[in-house]
Every structure is written in structure tokens, then in C-alpha cells.
Design an enzyme around this catalytic site. Structure first.
Site, PDB file in Angstrom:
ATOM      1  N   GLU A   1      52.358  33.878  53.418  1.00  0.00           N
ATOM      2  CA  GLU A   1      52.469  35.188  54.353  1.00  0.00           C
ATOM      3  C   GLU A   1      52.781  35.068  55.615  1.00  0.00           C
ATOM      4  OE1 GLU A   1      48.636  37.526  52.319  1.00  0.00           O
ATOM      5  OE2 GLU A   1      48.458  36.424  54.060  1.00  0.00           O
ATOM      6  N   PRO A   2      54.210  34.385  55.735  1.00  0.00           N
ATOM      7  CA  PRO A   2      54.527  34.199  57.179  1.00  0.00           C
ATOM      8  C   PRO A   2      55.146  35.555  57.845  1.00  0.00           C
ATOM      9  CG  PRO A   2      56.454  33.665  55.726  1.00  0.00           C
ATOM     10  CD  PRO A   2      55.163  34.125  54.864  1.00  0.00           C
TER      11      PRO A   2
ATOM     12  N   CYS B   1      50.778  51.383  85.094  1.00  0.00           N
ATOM     13  CA  CYS B   1      49.942  51.316  86.195  1.00  0.00           C
ATOM     14  C   CYS B   1      48.645  50.383  86.002  1.00  0.00           C
ATOM     15  CB  CYS B   1      49.524  52.943  86.342  1.00  0.00           C
ATOM     16  SG  CYS B   1      50.871  53.692  87.003  1.00  0.00           S
TER      17      CYS B   1
HETATM   18  N1  LLP Z   1      48.211  36.826  56.751  1.00  0.00           N
HETATM   19  C1  LLP Z   1      47.185  37.265  57.325  1.00  0.00           C
HETATM   20  C2  LLP Z   1      46.000  37.580  56.226  1.00  0.00           C
HETATM   21  C3  LLP Z   1      47.138  37.672  58.588  1.00  0.00           C
HETATM   22  O1  LLP Z   1      45.995  37.961  59.130  1.00  0.00           O
HETATM   23  C4  LLP Z   1      48.214  37.430  59.259  1.00  0.00           C
HETATM   24  C5  LLP Z   1      48.197  37.696  60.833  1.00  0.00           C
HETATM   25  C6  LLP Z   1      49.502  36.729  58.788  1.00  0.00           C
HETATM   26  C7  LLP Z   1      49.242  36.619  57.397  1.00  0.00           C
HETATM   27  C8  LLP Z   1      50.734  36.728  59.465  1.00  0.00           C
HETATM   28  O2  LLP Z   1      50.460  35.549  60.512  1.00  0.00           O
HETATM   29  P1  LLP Z   1      51.870  34.950  61.240  1.00  0.00           P
HETATM   30  O3  LLP Z   1      52.588  34.208  60.278  1.00  0.00           O
HETATM   31  O4  LLP Z   1      52.471  36.305  61.802  1.00  0.00           O
HETATM   32  O5  LLP Z   1      51.253  34.157  62.292  1.00  0.00           O
HETATM   33  N2  LLP Z   1      48.716  39.946  67.430  1.00  0.00           N
HETATM   34  C9  LLP Z   1      48.807  38.176  67.417  1.00  0.00           C
HETATM   35  C10 LLP Z   1      48.773  37.882  65.902  1.00  0.00           C
HETATM   36  C11 LLP Z   1      47.845  38.308  65.142  1.00  0.00           C
HETATM   37  C12 LLP Z   1      47.846  37.750  63.913  1.00  0.00           C
HETATM   38  C13 LLP Z   1      47.050  38.327  62.694  1.00  0.00           C
HETATM   39  N3  LLP Z   1      47.098  38.042  61.490  1.00  0.00           N
HETATM   40  C14 LLP Z   1      49.879  37.955  68.525  1.00  0.00           C
HETATM   41  O6  LLP Z   1      50.515  38.785  68.805  1.00  0.00           O
HETATM   42  O7  LLP Z   1      50.177  36.905  68.627  1.00  0.00           O
END
Ligand code: LLP
Length: 442
Positions: free
Chosen positions: A295-296, A366
Site C-alpha cells: 500500500e504505498p 497568522c
Molecule cells: N497503509 C496504511 C494502513 C497507512 O496507514 C498508510 C499511511 C499507508 C498505507 C501509506 O503509507 P506511505 O506509503 O504513504 O508512507 N501525514 C503523514 C503520513 C501519515 C501516514 C499515514 N498512514 C505525513 O505527512 O508524513
């Protein structure tokens, strides 16, 4: 080149043209800023498609793999369309994300629904749309889902989200796989969940296990440890319950390069470790190779995205920092104020100029904490210059807000010299669209 897009700071098509302006996707960024105004999110289609291709190629040796783009990183209809075209499925975590992929025309069998507190309405919607998998997070959700499925006379294919107890070295707020986490079943609760599904919840079909250890991960070992735990559990469940689960979802998390200090492994590196780890453990334990879901999110869309801002006022604090303000900030990119995230920036109309001034790029909101980049070297900045901040494709628009009642920026897709709007800039009418003044106040 394709294999390491997540190790690049800038989109793969970034160049400087003959008049010293930066170009992405064959489009002059200064011209884009003029045409569409700023702040502006720019998505480079070649970079996005390049990453997708590298995922497909890196895993081509393992037959049973499915990519589910984590929509939370950036979910719009056009982005969904491209990912669908690139043969990705989708991990969704809300009715809004599910609706977006549904309305884009994606095959609902390619959807997996995640989340620690899906509402009854969201579960009903997922069942009505007959999506591929629901990753069940806790005991309440198991019971609720079974009840809804029973009422609707449908069988639901599920995964169990578990907390594998792995701590990865990332910001505390974006770690998820450690033991005391709000997500998933504790390892000690798995047997009880399997037992309930086997003996009580007749409308649920258990297909496999799911875990996600965190985000912006730089170590391949995290995936190997996670896979070892998941496969050990498959083997244990088979022995104890006589069920051979055929699927593991190992989540997302691969990191990207926001600044030269970030050194994420490439897509190829993690693919090799993941495949090797699955094969080794399955062979050792005599278990058939499972279907692997990935799940990227960030590693798919981050590098493709750049944000353009227009420089406005300046301020030199006597004996302090030199602030240069831009027309966006924490509402279009909350990551610096939320996670102390760091970025790399350039000036689109001064790409060849020497960087001989140290400045702090402040947002327009702000709050003193609304700083986009702290003490970075830049060419001398003037009002009207176009600042571009790289690697803003993931978790920027998706976490944006209307703070201070500002309108959310537009988003354009660039490719081979063409630019197309994929999200319209909000208007002032959009800002008040949902406001209601009760008649007694009129
Ligand atoms: N699968 C699940 C169950 C997840 O919770 C997440 C991300 C992903 C896949 C995807 O992960 P990625 O490949 O994008 O690392 N808002 C934060 C990131 C939160 C990620 C939450 N879950 C930021 O801006 O760094």
C-alpha cells in the site's frame, strides 16, 4: 533512473530552459504561475507513471503481488485515473476516498478499505459497492460488519489488521506498527478474532492478515521483520485452526528524499528484500507463497509534486533571521508545522543565480509556527519571484485546510509541454458555500 525516483528530490523532467527558468514536464514554471496563479500544486505525470512502472518491474519476479495506492497521500479524480491506468488498486480510508475512486470508474474489486473507526454508513457503502477487501481493525468492527453483511445477505472478504510490535525510526506521529497503537488487533487477540470468524461471524470470509509499520521508512529491515511475523502467524493459524490464509498485506511506508539528508532505499531495494524475505520464510516453514498486497502512498506521489508560491514581503530582524514571506504556507502544506518536515526549494525565475542569502521562508498564515523552510540558502529574493518547493505531492493537498478562510490552491498536471487543471482553485463563493445563517438571525 526509473528505479530510484523516490531517491530523487525533484521530478524527473526538471530542467532549466534557455531563459534561466525552471521547467517541469516541459512547462515553464514561471508561465504556469502566471496562467494559473499561486499557490499552485504541479504534478509531473512522467514522474508519477515512472514510479508506478518501477514498482511493477521491481516485483516482476514475484507472481502474486498487488499494489494498492494509499489514496490518503493524494486523492483526486485525475490522480485516481492515472493510478488505475497504471494497474494499481486502491487503499481507501473514508467514504470520500471510496466515492472518488468509485466515481472515477475503478473496478471495486481492486479496493481495500482501512481504518480504525469506519462508520456504519461507510461499512454499508463498502458492502453495497462490493469492494474487494475490508481490513478489519477491531472486535467491534467484526461484529458490526457481520451484522450489516447479514442484513444485506452478502459475504464480505476481510483481512485482519494486526499490530506487529515493530518500531521504525520515523516521526512518532507517523509510526503505526508499534505495540501501543490505536490501529489493529494486538498479537494476543488474533486467535480470538479468528475463532469468532470461524464459529460465529458466518458472513465474513477471512482471507489474510494486514500490518503497516509506519511511514517515511528508510530501513528495508522493517519489512523483513514484519514479513517474518506475518508468515509465522499464517503458519500458526493453519496449525491451530486448520485454515490456510493466502494473503498478506504489508502496508506502505517507503520513504522519499525531501532533502539531501534523506537516504531512502529504492523501490528495487525494498522489492528485493520483501520477495527474498517472503520466499525464505515460506520455504523454511513449508507454507505456500502468499499473495502480497503493498500500500504505498508517499513513494508513489511525493516526488511528482511541486508547489509554486509567489514571494511577497521581506523582513530582516535586527540580529535575527531574514524572513521572506510567500502567498501560501501551513494551509497548503501543514507538514513543517506538524512534523518539523524539511523541504528543498528553488527559485523558478532565478534557477542559475548563485545562492548567497540565508533566508527563512515564512507562510502567510497568522501563526508564528507557519514557517515553510528554515534558514536556507537562496538567491536574493524579490517580491514577485516564484518559489518552488519540491516533493510536495504526498500529504500536502490531502491535509490542506482553509485556515484563515483562504481558498485551496489549484492543481495542474504537466506532461510534454502541456498543462491541464486537475483541481480547480477554490473561489470566494466556495469559501462560504456551506455557511448557513439561521432565519432568526436575519
Ligand atoms: N497503509 C496504511 C494502513 C497507512 O496507514 C498508510 C499511511 C499507508 C498505507 C501509506 O503509507 P506511505 O506509503 O504513504 O508512507 N501525514 C503523514 C503520513 C501519515 C501516514 C499515514 N498512514 C505525513 O505527512 O508524513
Amino acid at each position: 533512473m526509473k528505479d530510484n525516483i523516490n531517491q530523487l528530490i525533484k521530478p524527473i523532467t526538471t530542467t532549466v530552459n534557455s531563459i534561466g527558468h525552471l521547467e517541469i514536464g516541459g512547462c515553464d514554471l514561471v508561465e504556469l504561475a502566471k496562467e494559473y496563479k499561486t499557490p499552485l500544486y504541479v504534478i509531473d505525470e512522467a514522474t508519477l507513471r515512472g514510479v508506478c512502472k518501477s514498482y511493477r518491474e521491481a516485483f516482476s519476479d514475484y507472481e502474486h503481488v498487488k499494489f494498492l495506492y494509499a489514496s490518503k497521500a493524494l486523492c483526486t479524480s485525475a490522480i485516481t485515473k492515472i493510478l488505475d491506468d497504471e494497474e494499481f488498486g486502491f487503499d481507501v480510508v473514508s467514504d470520500g476516498e471510496l466515492y472518488t475512486v468509485y466515481r472515477t470508474g475503478v473496478d471495486m474489486k481492486k479496493i481495500l478499505f482501512n481504518g480504525n473507526n469506519k462508520s456504519v454508513d461507510e461499512l454499508k457503502m463498502a458492502i453495497d459497492l462490493e469492494i474487494g477487501r475490508i481490513s478489519v481493525d477491531n472486535f467491534l468492527e467484526l461484529a458490526t460488519l457481520d451484522k450489516i453483511a447479514d442484513l444485506k445477505k452478502k459475504k464480505v472478504d476481510i483481512l485482519l489488521r494486526i499490530t506487529p510490535g515493530i518500531e521504525c525510526h520515523t516521526h512518532e506521529y507517523i509510526q503505526t506498527g508499534h505495540l501501543d497503537s490505536k490501529f489493529g488487533f494486538d498479537m494476543m487477540q488474533i486467535d480470538m478474532a479468528v475463532d469468532l470468524i470461524q464459529n460465529q461471524y458466518k458472513n465474513l470470509n477471512l482471507k489474510g492478515l494486514h500490518a503497516h509499520t509506519g511511514s517515511q521508512i528508510f530501513e528495508t529491515k522493517v519489512y523483513c521483520d514484519e514479513i517474518e511475523i506475518l508468515i509465522n502467524e499464517l503458519v500458526r493459524i493453519k496449525k491451530k485452526f486448520n485454515i490456510e490464509l493466502k494473503e498478506i498485506n504489508i502496508g506502505g511506508g517507503l520513504g522519499v528524499r525531501y532533502t539531501i539528508h534523506d537516504n531512502p532505499p529504492s523501490v528495487h531495494d525494498i522489492a528485493a528484500s520483501i520477495i527474498n524475505s517472503v520466499k525464505t520464510h515460506c520455504e523454511e516453514l513449508n507454507y505456500p507463497y502468499p499473495l502480497i498486497y503493498l500500500e504505498p502512498g508517499r513513494s508513489i506521489i511525493s516526488t511528482a509534486g511541486t508547489t509554486l508560491y509567489t514571494v511577497g514581503s521581506k523582513k530582516q530582524v535586527p540580529n535575527g533571521r531574514k524572513y521572506v514571506s510567500v502567498d501560501g504556507g501551513m494551509a497548503d502544506n501543514p507538514r513543517p508545522s506538524l512534523y518539523q518536515a524539511e523541504y528543498t526549494a528553488q527559485v523558478a525565475n532565478k534557477a542559475n543565480k548563485d545562492k548567497n542569502e540565508k533566508v527563512t521562508i515564512a507562510g502567510r498564515y497568522c501563526e508564528s509556527g507557519d514557517i515553510l523552510l528554515n534558514e536556507i540558502k537562496m538567491p536574493k529574493l524579490e517580491a514577485g519571484d516564484i518559489l518552488c518547493v519540491y516533493n510536495t505531492g504526498a500529504y500536502n493537498y490531502s491535509m490542506s485546510s482553509n485556515y484563515n478562510r483562504t481558498s485551496k490552491p489549484a492543481m495542474v498536471l504537466v506532461n510534454s509541454g502541456q498543462s491541464d487543471i486537475i483541481v480547480n482553485r477554490e473561489t470566494l463563493e466556495d469559501i462560504i458555500r456551506n455557511d448557513v445563517i439561521p432565519s432568526r438571525l436575519r
